[in-house]
Scaffold this active site. Structure first.
Site, PDB file in Angstrom:
ATOM      1  N   LYS A  47       0.809  -1.224   0.000  1.00  6.63           N
ATOM      2  CA  LYS A  47       0.000   0.000   0.000  1.00  6.63           C
ATOM      3  C   LYS A  47       0.846   1.281   0.000  1.00  6.63           C
ATOM      4  O   LYS A  47       0.415   2.303  -0.524  1.00  6.63           O
ATOM      5  CB  LYS A  47      -0.935   0.009   1.213  1.00  6.63           C
TER       6      LYS A  47
ATOM      7  N   ASP B 169     -10.554   2.948   2.029  1.00 10.98           N
ATOM      8  CA  ASP B 169     -10.873   2.320   3.324  1.00 10.98           C
ATOM      9  C   ASP B 169     -11.589   3.297   4.265  1.00 10.98           C
ATOM     10  O   ASP B 169     -12.637   2.975   4.838  1.00 10.98           O
ATOM     11  CB  ASP B 169      -9.594   1.829   4.020  1.00 10.98           C
TER      12      ASP B 169
ATOM     13  N   GLY C 174      -6.419   1.941  18.125  1.00 10.41           N
ATOM     14  CA  GLY C 174      -5.534   1.444  17.074  1.00 10.41           C
ATOM     15  C   GLY C 174      -4.865   2.575  16.318  1.00 10.41           C
ATOM     16  O   GLY C 174      -5.370   3.717  16.301  1.00 10.41           O
ATOM     17  N   ALA C 175      -3.714   2.257  15.716  1.00 10.54           N
ATOM     18  CA  ALA C 175      -2.979   3.257  14.933  1.00 10.54           C
ATOM     19  C   ALA C 175      -2.342   2.614  13.700  1.00 10.54           C
ATOM     20  O   ALA C 175      -1.371   3.129  13.158  1.00 10.54           O
ATOM     21  CB  ALA C 175      -1.914   3.926  15.801  1.00 10.54           C
ATOM     22  N   GLY C 176      -2.877   1.464  13.269  1.00  9.51           N
ATOM     23  CA  GLY C 176      -2.371   0.786  12.075  1.00  9.51           C
ATOM     24  C   GLY C 176      -3.012   1.355  10.810  1.00  9.51           C
ATOM     25  O   GLY C 176      -3.573   2.462  10.828  1.00  9.51           O
ATOM     26  N   GLY C 177      -2.946   0.585   9.728  1.00 10.49           N
ATOM     27  CA  GLY C 177      -3.435   1.072   8.440  1.00 10.49           C
ATOM     28  C   GLY C 177      -4.907   1.451   8.460  1.00 10.49           C
ATOM     29  O   GLY C 177      -5.291   2.502   7.926  1.00 10.49           O
ATOM     30  N   ALA C 178      -5.752   0.622   9.087  1.00 12.99           N
ATOM     31  CA  ALA C 178      -7.189   0.912   9.105  1.00 12.99           C
ATOM     32  C   ALA C 178      -7.470   2.167   9.933  1.00 12.99           C
ATOM     33  O   ALA C 178      -8.235   3.045   9.513  1.00 12.99           O
ATOM     34  CB  ALA C 178      -7.959  -0.285   9.670  1.00 12.99           C
TER      35      ALA C 178
ATOM     36  N   GLY D  65     -17.989  -4.343  10.703  1.00 14.43           N
ATOM     37  CA  GLY D  65     -16.958  -4.130   9.691  1.00 14.43           C
ATOM     38  C   GLY D  65     -17.375  -4.504   8.282  1.00 14.43           C
ATOM     39  O   GLY D  65     -16.739  -4.096   7.312  1.00 14.43           O
TER      40      GLY D  65
HETATM   41  P1  NDP Z   1      -2.311  -3.206  11.466  1.00 16.76           P
HETATM   42  O1  NDP Z   1      -1.489  -4.393  11.746  1.00 16.76           O
HETATM   43  O2  NDP Z   1      -1.769  -2.112  10.571  1.00 16.76           O
HETATM   44  O3  NDP Z   1      -2.678  -2.492  12.879  1.00 16.76           O
HETATM   45  C1  NDP Z   1      -3.205  -3.241  13.949  1.00 16.76           C
HETATM   46  C2  NDP Z   1      -3.514  -2.299  15.122  1.00 16.76           C
HETATM   47  O4  NDP Z   1      -4.114  -3.122  16.137  1.00 16.76           O
HETATM   48  C3  NDP Z   1      -2.305  -1.636  15.741  1.00 16.76           C
HETATM   49  O5  NDP Z   1      -2.636  -0.332  16.158  1.00 16.76           O
HETATM   50  C4  NDP Z   1      -2.010  -2.531  16.953  1.00 16.76           C
HETATM   51  O6  NDP Z   1      -1.401  -1.826  18.020  1.00 16.76           O
HETATM   52  C5  NDP Z   1      -3.409  -2.932  17.365  1.00 16.76           C
HETATM   53  N1  NDP Z   1      -3.418  -4.189  18.111  1.00 16.76           N
HETATM   54  C6  NDP Z   1      -3.307  -5.441  17.623  1.00 16.76           C
HETATM   55  N2  NDP Z   1      -3.379  -6.347  18.621  1.00 16.76           N
HETATM   56  C7  NDP Z   1      -3.522  -5.643  19.779  1.00 16.76           C
HETATM   57  C8  NDP Z   1      -3.653  -5.998  21.146  1.00 16.76           C
HETATM   58  N3  NDP Z   1      -3.648  -7.273  21.531  1.00 16.76           N
HETATM   59  N4  NDP Z   1      -3.786  -5.014  22.058  1.00 16.76           N
HETATM   60  C9  NDP Z   1      -3.826  -3.710  21.679  1.00 16.76           C
HETATM   61  N5  NDP Z   1      -3.693  -3.304  20.392  1.00 16.76           N
HETATM   62  C10 NDP Z   1      -3.539  -4.258  19.450  1.00 16.76           C
HETATM   63  O7  NDP Z   1      -3.698  -3.744  10.923  1.00 16.76           O
HETATM   64  P2  NDP Z   1      -4.786  -2.963  10.020  1.00 16.76           P
HETATM   65  O8  NDP Z   1      -4.958  -1.595  10.567  1.00 16.76           O
HETATM   66  O9  NDP Z   1      -4.449  -3.128   8.590  1.00 16.76           O
HETATM   67  O10 NDP Z   1      -6.089  -3.848  10.284  1.00 16.76           O
HETATM   68  C11 NDP Z   1      -6.770  -3.798  11.523  1.00 16.76           C
HETATM   69  C12 NDP Z   1      -8.094  -4.524  11.403  1.00 16.76           C
HETATM   70  O11 NDP Z   1      -8.917  -3.819  10.474  1.00 16.76           O
HETATM   71  C13 NDP Z   1      -7.992  -5.952  10.869  1.00 16.76           C
HETATM   72  O12 NDP Z   1      -8.862  -6.765  11.636  1.00 16.76           O
HETATM   73  C14 NDP Z   1      -8.502  -5.835   9.447  1.00 16.76           C
HETATM   74  O13 NDP Z   1      -9.120  -7.037   9.006  1.00 16.76           O
HETATM   75  C15 NDP Z   1      -9.534  -4.749   9.600  1.00 16.76           C
HETATM   76  N6  NDP Z   1      -9.841  -4.049   8.352  1.00 16.76           N
HETATM   77  C16 NDP Z   1     -11.149  -4.007   7.997  1.00 16.76           C
HETATM   78  C17 NDP Z   1     -11.513  -3.355   6.837  1.00 16.76           C
HETATM   79  C18 NDP Z   1     -12.943  -3.326   6.460  1.00 16.76           C
HETATM   80  O14 NDP Z   1     -13.251  -2.925   5.330  1.00 16.76           O
HETATM   81  N7  NDP Z   1     -13.864  -3.693   7.349  1.00 16.76           N
HETATM   82  C19 NDP Z   1     -10.516  -2.701   5.962  1.00 16.76           C
HETATM   83  C20 NDP Z   1      -9.168  -2.770   6.464  1.00 16.76           C
HETATM   84  C21 NDP Z   1      -8.859  -3.443   7.613  1.00 16.76           C
HETATM   85  P3  NDP Z   1       0.192  -1.500  18.066  1.00 16.76           P
HETATM   86  O15 NDP Z   1       0.380  -0.293  17.215  1.00 16.76           O
HETATM   87  O16 NDP Z   1       0.421  -1.268  19.502  1.00 16.76           O
HETATM   88  O17 NDP Z   1       0.879  -2.723  17.519  1.00 16.76           O
END
Ligand code: NDP
Length: 282
Positions: A71, A107, A130-134, A247
């Protein structure tokens, strides 16, 4: 059917996938719209990304989706970006305009469209886990949609701070960071609560560390996890009287937006949701 017998192709470039719900959903929408188009899922390794994008150009693909891990890396191979994709620094959708391949990010837009079915984001206060891609995609689109404030709650400080800085400095929405430690208490002035972590993915019993007794019935609660769509967090939020958004809506809406980007046709969202539910055996 279009009069040309040549099929128009869009594609999904990403990591190896066993199956692709988006492919199933988009192909169903092509059929419903009587378009003889195809959506191909293509496995591409990082070292072959440049060649794969060149292949899209050479073969006349109309566009496509980009998934993990490409991405961000795909950007240098494109000819331009939408405002949202530029701010997020990530592309999940490509559109061909003439000879140009343009990057978009659907997204966050898909999420905001789902949210608007329940509440107008303008002027609202949001708690985002959360602070990942989504989370990044959602936070930027919420900022562009005029929310008042975002409290970002994340386990890892650096990732959280980077997103908060982006929101404050480039998107110009007020945002602050809370490091997640123990059960989070939702501030009472909150309007919208969003789980954008992967907690709940593939596990209906996974628990989000939140004190759900602090949720009130005025709050709208959303979860990005779509498989299973009924997460424990959504169940507990509904028990507190909250309106909830799963979702699947986000996934359907980003598909509807991508479909429109490629075809200029409004897809039938109900057909697409039905296809997804069939694919996920819900
Ligand atoms: P990333 O790996 O980029 O980010 C994951 C995030 O979750 C991070 O902020 C991480 O925190 C946090 N996290 C994971 N496990 C834990 C935990 N045990 N405790 C606390 N924080 C946690 O993933 P994405 O952002 O790409 O995806 C996240 C979700 O979104 C997935 O389930 C994906 O399937 C879903 N999604 C849904 C979409 C839709 O259309 N409905 C589209 C895109 C994604 P840290 O930074 O601390 O590691």
């Amino acid at each position: 059917m279009p009069d040309s017998h040549l099929q128009t192709i869009v594609c999904c470039l990403g990591q190896p996938v066993a199956g692709n719900p988006t492919q199933f959903m988009i192909e169903r929408a092509f059929r419903a719209a009587r378009l003889d188009w195809r959506y191909l899922t293509l496995e591409v390794s990082p070292e072959n990304l440049a060649a794969a994008v060149a292949g899209m150009r050479a073969l006349g693909f109309k566009g496509g989706n980009i998934t993990i891990p490409h991405k961000v890396a795909v950007i240098e191979h494109l000819d331009g970006l939408s405002q949202a994709a530029e701010l997020m620094g990530a592309v999940n959708c490509i559109n061909r305009e003439g000879d140009r391949l343009l990057g978009e990010n659907t997204d966050g837009k898909g999420f905001v469209q789902s949210l608007k079915e329940q509440i107008d984001p303008q002027g609202k206060r949001v708690v985002l886990f959360g602070a990942g891609g989504a989370a990044r995609a959602i936070a930027v689109e919420l900022g562009l949609s005029g929310v008042e404030h975002i409290t970002l709650v994340n386990r890892t400080e650096q990732r959280g701070q980077e997103l908060v800085d982006l929101l404050n400095q480039k998107v110009e929405v007020r945002a602050d960071l809370t490091i997640w430690d123990g059960d989070y208490q939702i501030p009472e002035e909150t309007d919208v609560v969003i789980n954008a972590t992967s907690i709940g993915l593939g596990d209906p019993d996974a628990r989000l560390p939140v004190d759900t007794t602090t949720l009130t019935s005025e709050m709208v609660v959303a979860d990005v996890v779509f498989n299973p769509p009924q997460t424990q967090f959504l169940t507990e939020s509904a028990n507190q009287g909250c309106r909830t958004i799963d979702g699947l809506g986000m996934l359907v809406n980003q598909g509807v937006i991508g479909f429109h980007v490629w075809t200029a046709i409004d897809a039938d969202a109900a057909v697409m949701r039905e296809a997804l539910e069939e694919y996920l055996e819900l």
